[in-house]
Design an enzyme around this catalytic site. Structure first.
Site, PDB file in Angstrom:
ATOM      1  N   LYS A  89       7.868  -2.700  -2.673  1.00 50.67           N
ATOM      2  CA  LYS A  89       7.910  -2.155  -1.310  1.00 50.67           C
ATOM      3  C   LYS A  89       7.902  -0.647  -1.410  1.00 50.67           C
ATOM      4  O   LYS A  89       8.367  -0.081  -2.396  1.00 50.67           O
ATOM      5  CB  LYS A  89       9.190  -2.612  -0.601  1.00 50.67           C
ATOM      6  CG  LYS A  89       9.135  -2.500   0.894  1.00 50.67           C
ATOM      7  CD  LYS A  89       8.247  -3.577   1.467  1.00 50.67           C
ATOM      8  CE  LYS A  89       8.669  -4.064   2.812  1.00 50.67           C
ATOM      9  NZ  LYS A  89       8.258  -5.431   3.044  1.00 50.67           N
TER      10      LYS A  89
HETATM   11  N1  GLU Z   1       5.091  -6.079   4.940  1.00 50.42           N
HETATM   12  C1  GLU Z   1       4.879  -7.500   4.940  1.00 50.42           C
HETATM   13  C2  GLU Z   1       6.096  -8.219   4.396  1.00 50.42           C
HETATM   14  O1  GLU Z   1       7.186  -7.724   4.433  1.00 50.42           O
HETATM   15  C3  GLU Z   1       3.570  -7.881   4.267  1.00 50.42           C
HETATM   16  C4  GLU Z   1       3.462  -7.535   2.817  1.00 50.42           C
HETATM   17  C5  GLU Z   1       2.082  -7.759   2.206  1.00 50.42           C
HETATM   18  O2  GLU Z   1       1.208  -8.260   2.878  1.00 50.42           O
HETATM   19  O3  GLU Z   1       1.945  -7.402   1.035  1.00 50.42           O
HETATM   20  O4  GLU Z   1       6.017  -9.341   3.992  1.00 50.42           O
END
Ligand code: GLU
Length: 412
Positions: A104
């Site tokens: 993240k």
């Molecule tokens: N931000 C989204 C999540 O928390 C999507 C992450 C992604 O598609 O890599 O799952």
């Protein structure tokens, strides 16, 4: 004290470890991120002044595949939060069975104070700073809070300046810039599938179910529209301007049109005004936190009247609140299952980019549905065999997959 976001995630993880009986060495390895990058991003503001922003990318685990996870822009972004969210991605990708690890990123910035061109410069500066740590087989960012297809398009474009044409470096791109049909709706659609599976198992239907949704951004608004289409009554929604309630069911297409036209819910007057806090304690069947983390706490968990909490947001329930809800018989549909639709369709986008071939929306939605049905079945099996909550079962299934990949690859 409820503890930090990272502590909370590690407590949930620990419950999974305890149920599986892992050794402490493995536990420590699975809690600790593989790599953390903190960067200072300096841009020239529109007025000529200098803007300094702090950015993070935390890569938690890559035993099952490249690091994968969103990029958020918010004032609340800090190392602890990003560590927590990166770890959740590892368990989410494992549970829904896409071949990725977890990561993240975030920039500590309030987008309301930035112009579009400032957001673009900040995004390009981030890529300039971290491009060696990301890549289609290394770490693949995606949208998250306050980032969208436009931000992903800039990210793709800037990365291509360094490494050539590489659309698979990022997912959640606009359809015209190598994105996938169905990606925008995917997290909300996944929430709908998760709730349907869980309720059907209990002999209940989506039709006629009263649902209160906190948050009306990408996830909340898509979930609201899709659940409304299935005949659910969305009795309340909220955003930063407050909550809007109609116990007989809101006209969700009208609410959505209002937000598209006005930018937020503020002047929507075809509903009773309530506070965000009141929304959590409404008389409803399903409560769906779809905004920020840590909103269900020891202070309000006793007053939740819903039978189900559908965790559309990442980390919305503190550890003590989770225990209160569990003791009260409220079923928490955990974030790592409930909101896994986004990363699942990110995986479909990535595979399309790598193959230079595009799928149609029916294929995307059918494959998304299949993964939600399969993951639900696997969670139920663990719940029955081990007599644990849905959250513990979800973590157990995910941990087992990550541990197995780690052992097979000989990384220990
Ligand atoms: N931000 C989204 C999540 O928390 C999507 C992450 C992604 O598609 O890599 O799952």
């Amino acid at each position: 004290m409820s503890g930090s976001a990272y502590e909370t995630t590690n407590k949930y993880l620990q419950d999974g470890f305890d149920a599986l009986g892992l050794n402490p060495k493995t536990e420590h390895m699975l809690k600790t991120p593989s790599r953390e990058v903190r960067v200072e991003l300096v841009i020239t503001r529109d007025d000529g002044s200098v803007g300094n922003f702090i950015g993070y990318r935390v890569q938690h685990d890559n035993a099952r595949g490249p690091f994968k996870g969103g990029l958020r822009y918010a004032p609340s972004v800090n190392r602890d939060e990003v560590q927590s969210l990166a770890s959740l991605m590892t368990w989410k990708t494992a549970l829904i069975d896409v071949p990725y690890g977890g990561a993240k990123g975030g920039i500590q910035a309030d987008c309301r104070d930035l112009s579009t061109s400032e957001v673009e410069r900040l995004t390009r500066r981030l890529v300039e700073t971290v491009h060696e740590f990301i890549g289609p087989t290394e770490d693949i960012p995606a949208p998250d809070m306050n980032t969208d297809g436009q931000v992903m398009a800039w990210l793709f474009d800037e990365y291509s300046n360094f490494h050539g044409f590489e659309p698979a470096v990022v997912t959640g791109k606009p359809v015209d810039v190598h994105g996938s049909v169905g990606r925008d709706a995917a997290t909300g659609r996944g929430c709908m599938f998760a709730l349907r599976e869980v309720m059907n198992y209990d002999g209940e239907q989506l039709e006629g179910t009263d649902i209160a949704i906190q948050g009306f951004g990408n996830v909340g608004s898509w979930a609201a529209r899709l659940l409304h289409e299935k005949g659910a009554n969305i009795i309340a929604v909220s955003d930063i301007t407050g909550g809007y309630c109609d116990p007989t069911g809101l006209d969700i297409p009208a609410v959505y049109e209002h937000v598209v036209a006005e930018g937020d819910l503020e002047t929507f007057d075809d509903a009773d005004a309530i506070s965000n806090e009141e929304l959590f304690t409404l008389d409803c069947d399903v409560l769906m936190p779809a905004a920020i983390g840590g909103v269900l706490t020891e202070e309000n968990a006793d007053d939740v009247q819903a039978d189900y909490v559908l965790e559309a947001a990442n980390g919305p329930t503190t550890y003590p609140a989770d225990k209160i809800l569990e003791n009260r018989g409220v079923t928490c549909i955990p974030d790592i299952y409930a909101n896994a639709g986004g990363v699942t369709v990110s995986y479909f986008e990535w595979t399309q980019n790598i193959q230079h071939f595009s799928w149609n929306e029916t294929e995307i939605n059918d494959q998304l549905e299949e993964r939600f049905v399969d993951a639900h079945e696997a969670i139920r099996q663990t719940m029955e065999e081990e007599d644990v909550s849905m959250r513990v079962a979800a973590f157990m299934n995910a941990i087992e997959r990550v541990c197995h990949a780690t052992e097979m690859r000989g990384l220990q």
